[in-house]
Design a protein around this motif. Structure first.
Motif: not given
Length: 454
Positions: A372-393
């Protein structure tokens, strides 16, 4: 038909065919590439599938049990499909070779040769010995960097090349088996590293990726006998004509000193992607891991890096569920994640490795809580990575073209300084070159764009 392999590696005769498969870290990938160079120089011929090979070599890690399971499952699968048979010579090595040694022969009786990270240079002799005697060969012990004195020059590897600058690790993190499999830390001589880089550049390489278990604690010898630290090595590599980008992995936060940060600031060829494993955000857990820094010190490091290079993308590693980790400890990790805002990071549930100090610690946290902790951490890391990715446009990225896209042969695949994959339409003559690409859209974490001035 049986083959007898000549032990004399200076005689360039056709000895047989070989296939190499690698699991694990970039240092294993480097070793796998050097094994190909070594066996080719010794007279063997590389093939692209195990079915065509007289010798199958498997390089895997020992950091997590999952990697060990994969390699034995792969051998069983190939045996089932007929890709290997009783005539195939199977050599298994990497860190798992040093960790398990003779035990490997008990776990899988089809394995004929066991080698370690330090002994890859002896593989032609090991193959010859097994061929002559049909007795299993186990050779996992040598000086840390002895192998570099016996390996041939690297052959063509593409536009990016790994270069190992040191072997082993002396940090003794309580969860890690690497100090026991790759040995104590020892740095290669500066000139040897530079010569290897120059050889790669002559083969068309544009990007040098420096490797070490703790790359920023490098302390190799200069020609005059003085010590060269990691920041000085960065300047030396950057000065080689033809080097257009430098990456390095893996950095320990406690050794990421101000002079290295200054090099990141001064050397534009250093990649924007900086990987600095934190492992946990709780000071109590960091102490139990023997990481020798605090969450506060780590955050200060990331602030210094961003001040030096505003375009930096900081990625990290996390271990969830280390023995004794409480809910409060995990919340401290999440607090650091939210403060630092990491890009594309890696996270795993703690894997118990026999022979490490952490393996003796009580571990009462249920697996479902860890997951449960791993999934929560990974979900947050994924959210942050998506924000960085979108900022490249809308931005223009300097990209190294690695080849054609797997999904569309009419598109080229490249890699930006941030580590992001960028695809765009362009001629195949650009493969191996640095180009500017304007980012127009995003698919998952892949950037799509248009060639600038194409």
């Amino acid at each position: 038909m049986e083959k007898t392999f000549n032990l004399n590696t200076d005689v360039k005769i056709q000895l047989g065919t070989f296939y190499v498969e690698v699991w694990g870290c970039q240092m294993n990938v480097y070793d796998g590439g050097r094994i190909k160079d070594l066996l080719t120089a010794a007279g063997f011929t590389k093939v692209d599938r195990p079915k065509d090979a007289d010798v199958v070599l498997l390089v895997t890690c020992a950091v997590r049990a999952k990697a060990e399971d994969k390699v034995f499952n792969q051998i069983a699968a190939w045996r089932h499909t007929g890709d290997i048979d009783e005539h195939t010579i199977i050599a298994l090595g990497g860190c798992v070779g040093t960790e398990l040694a003779e035990k490997i022969l008990e776990l899988d009786k089809s394995v004929n040769i066991v080698f370690g990270p330090r002994t890859i240079h002896r593989l032609p002799q090991m193959i010859g010995q097994f061929s002559a005697t049909h007795e299993p060969v186990v050779d996992v012990t040598a000086d840390e960097i002895e192998k570099f004195d016996y390996l041939p020059e690297s052959g063509p590897v593409g536009p990016s090349a790994f270069v190992t600058i040191m072997e082993g690790c002396s940090n003794k993190c309580t969860y890690c088996i690497v100090p026991y499999t790759r040995g104590e830390e020892e740095s290669r001589r500066v000139q040897d590293i530079l010569d290897e880089c120059v050889n790669h550049i002559s083969n068309g390489v544009k990007e040098i990726h420096l490797l070490g278990q703790n790359v920023n604690s490098y302390h190799g010898l200069n020609e005059d006998g003085s010590i060269c630290n990691f920041s000085s090595l960065l300047y030396e590599v950057a000065a080689i004509p033809g080097v257009e980008r430098i990456r390095f992995t893996t950095s320990n936060p406690m050794d990421f000193t101000d002079d290295i940060i200054e090099a990141v600031k001064n050397l534009d060829v250093i990649s924007d992607q900086i990987h600095v494993p934190i492992q946990a955000g709780s000071d109590r857990i960091l102490e139990a891991m023997h990481r020798r820094y605090t969450a506060k010190k780590y955050i200060e490091l990331t602030q210094k890096l961003r001040a030096a290079r505003p375009t930096v993308h900081i990625s990290s590693d996390f271990i969830v569920g280390f023995p004794g980790e409480t809910a409060e400890d995990f919340e401290e990790t999440m607090r650091v994640v939210n403060e630092v805002k990491f890009d594309q990071s890696f996270s795993f549930v703690y894997s118990k490795r026999p022979g490490t100090p952490a393996a003796e610690l009580p571990d009462d946290t249920p697996k479902e809580v860890k997951m449960e902790r791993l999934y929560r951490l990974q979900n947050r890391l994924e959210e942050l990575a998506r924000e960085y990715t979108q900022a490249f446009i809308g931005t223009t990225q300097r990209c190294l073209v690695e080849g054609t896209s797997r999904k569309d042969e009419n598109e080229l695949k490249s890699r930006a300084s941030s580590g992001r994959i960028v695809v765009f339409k362009g001629p195949t003559s650009l493969v191996g070159q640095m180009v500017d690409v304007k980012i127009t859209s995003v698919v998952a974490h892949t950037l799509k764009g248009e060639l600038v001035n194409g």
